[in-house]
Write an enzyme that holds these catalytic residues in place. Structure first.
Site, PDB file in Angstrom:
ATOM      1  N   SER A 169      12.016  -9.612  -3.090  1.00 35.99           N
ATOM      2  CA  SER A 169      11.451  -8.303  -3.502  1.00 35.99           C
ATOM      3  C   SER A 169      11.122  -8.114  -5.049  1.00 35.99           C
ATOM      4  O   SER A 169      10.443  -7.337  -5.244  1.00 35.99           O
ATOM      5  CB  SER A 169      12.541  -7.307  -3.295  1.00 35.99           C
ATOM      6  OG  SER A 169      13.990  -7.367  -3.845  1.00 35.99           O
TER       7      SER A 169
ATOM      8  N   HIS B  82       9.886  -6.143   2.909  1.00 35.59           N
ATOM      9  CA  HIS B  82       8.493  -6.066   1.958  1.00 35.59           C
ATOM     10  C   HIS B  82       7.460  -6.666   2.807  1.00 35.59           C
ATOM     11  O   HIS B  82       6.396  -7.250   2.372  1.00 35.59           O
ATOM     12  CB  HIS B  82       8.807  -6.593   0.719  1.00 35.59           C
ATOM     13  CG  HIS B  82       9.831  -5.828  -0.138  1.00 35.59           C
ATOM     14  ND1 HIS B  82       9.296  -4.903  -0.943  1.00 35.59           N
ATOM     15  CD2 HIS B  82      10.952  -5.726  -0.252  1.00 35.59           C
ATOM     16  CE1 HIS B  82      10.238  -4.444  -1.505  1.00 35.59           C
ATOM     17  NE2 HIS B  82      11.341  -4.867  -1.099  1.00 35.59           N
TER      18      HIS B  82
ATOM     19  N   LYS C 168       8.740   1.855   3.233  1.00 42.31           N
ATOM     20  CA  LYS C 168       7.516   1.086   2.276  1.00 42.31           C
ATOM     21  C   LYS C 168       6.141   1.199   3.013  1.00 42.31           C
ATOM     22  O   LYS C 168       5.724   1.918   2.863  1.00 42.31           O
ATOM     23  CB  LYS C 168       8.152  -0.401   1.816  1.00 42.31           C
ATOM     24  CG  LYS C 168       9.486  -0.337   1.408  1.00 42.31           C
ATOM     25  CD  LYS C 168      10.182  -1.558   1.082  1.00 42.31           C
ATOM     26  CE  LYS C 168      11.547  -1.638   0.282  1.00 42.31           C
ATOM     27  NZ  LYS C 168      12.610  -1.166   1.010  1.00 42.31           N
TER      28      LYS C 168
END
Length: 393
Positions: free
Chosen positions: A186, A214, A245
């Site tokens: 990250s 991610h 996300k």
């Protein structure tokens, strides 16, 4: 009020700790946004070009998802009202779990409220006090905290150093073991060598937990994530990804074999003992999953923006860490300098966060530039021009 011998009480100690944190350049303050999450946001009455969001595909303010949220509220109400194991598991939750399993190529999937809770549930549910978890030194805090909360043994290895990891696996005499790693790190943006990690887990009889917070939506065929990116298939893989996300909404899920998911339903305390997420969010996420799968242009735009940023900052003294993902960290080193640069960028109408210890190792403070498909090439060129000006100042 009780006080120490020096006349200080608990609030005095807290105030001193906060002062010390501020003096060390580690004090954190929240931005307050007025309006939706998008490439341009309003902060304190001023419009800023934001390079600080994990909304990688630009879906957080997508009109189709807003319509789906309204429709979901009409169909399912607002709150779930209970935990999944009582009466809070709605048909739309179940449909999303089935869709996520199909999309990622696993037999089953299980929804969690957050990635933090998902990691806690997996590690506590499968490992416990008799387990050993091997973790990359740069793993997200949620993975480390999950091991500590489960009271399992945590054995860390240097970042991406598989030779050290293999030696530690070979020396381990505990039967219940797991390798846990960020799939995309990250704060560095690099990708874990998941195929090589899986080979080690096969050799030394260990689970492989991939935290793809991610990578999901960004990597792999049609955004199916890191497992797809490497073409992996194994019953040893425990795949966790978040839905706030790239998916643009909220929540997380774990995908794995049926026996694993059933075990988590029975034993993952962060699943069992919490109210289910609002069902309307699952309705929105089904629409989001369709966009992730079909809108290939969003991932193509990200690749274009990453290439543009690398070209823009090539002349400056601060270097980008090697990353081909939307996470592009510009290494500054000194925390105070990183903070000062972040403040100056904001004065230019650019939001780029300074990331400092303990989130990153000492001496590696950085500007974490996050790119989104909602950005235009001209947005990245503007950021590059300001950075080049600051480098020469």
């Amino acid at each position: 009020m009780l006080v120490d011998a020096d006349g200080t009480g608990p609030q005095d100690r807290l105030r001193q700790q906060l002062r010390t944190r501020e003096e060390e350049g580690l004090y954190r303050r929240r931005l307050v946004l007025d309006g939706p999450q998008q490439a341009r946001v309003r902060v304190a009455g001023h419009e800023c070009l934001a390079f600080c969001s994990n909304d990688y595909l630009g879906l957080a303010n997508h009109p189709g998802l807003i319509r789906a949220a309204c429709e979901g509220a009409r169909r399912h109400g607002v709150g779930a009202g209970a935990s999944h194991l009582i009466s809070g598991h709605f048909s739309v939750h179940h449909a999303l779990e089935e869709a996520l399993a199909r999309f990622t190529g696993f037999p089953r999937a299980l929804l969690f409220s957050t990635g933090y809770m998902a990691n806690a549930g997996v590690i506590a549910g499968l490992m416990g006090r008799d387990g050993v978890v091997f973790g990359d030194r740069l793993n997200h805090a949620s993975l480390n905290d999950a091991v500590l909360g489960a009271r399992a043994q945590l054995v860390r290895y240097p970042h991406l150093d598989l030779a050290v990891l293999e030696r530690r696996l070979a020396a381990c005499r505990v039967k219940n073991r797991m390798v846990a790693t960020d799939a995309v790190f990250s704060m560095d943006g690099d990708i874990a060598p998941a195929a090589d990690l899986l080979a080690l887990c096969e050799r030394y009889d260990a689970w492989l937990l991939l935290d793809d917070a991610h990578g999901f939506g960004v990597l792999g065929s049609q955004g199916r994530g890191t497992v797809s990116h490497f073409g992996l298939h194994s019953p040893r893989i425990l795949y966790m990804a978040t839905l706030g996300k790239a998916a643009g909404v909220f929540g997380a899920f774990v995908a794995a074999q049926a026996e694993v998911i059933e075990t988590l339903i029975q034993h993952a305390r962060s699943y069992v003992y919490t109210t289910a997420t609002p069902p309307l969010l699952s309705h929105v996420l089904l629409a989001s999953l369709d966009l992730i799968e079909t809108d290939a242009w969003r991932r193509e735009r990200l690749a274009q923006l990453v290439a543009c940023l690398k070209q823009e900052v090539r002349p400056i003294r601060w270097r980008l860490l090697p990353s081909d993902t939307p996470i592009q960290p510009l290494l500054i080193g000194d925390s105070a300098r990183a903070l000062a640069l972040s403040r100056t960028l904001r004065e230019h109408g650019l939001l780029v966060p300074a990331i400092r210890p303990p989130t990153v190792p000492q001496g590696s403070a950085r500007l974490r530039i996050s790119l989104s498909a909602a950005h235009e090439v001209e947005d990245v060129r503007r950021l590059g021009a300001v950075l080049r000006g600051l480098d020469g100042a």
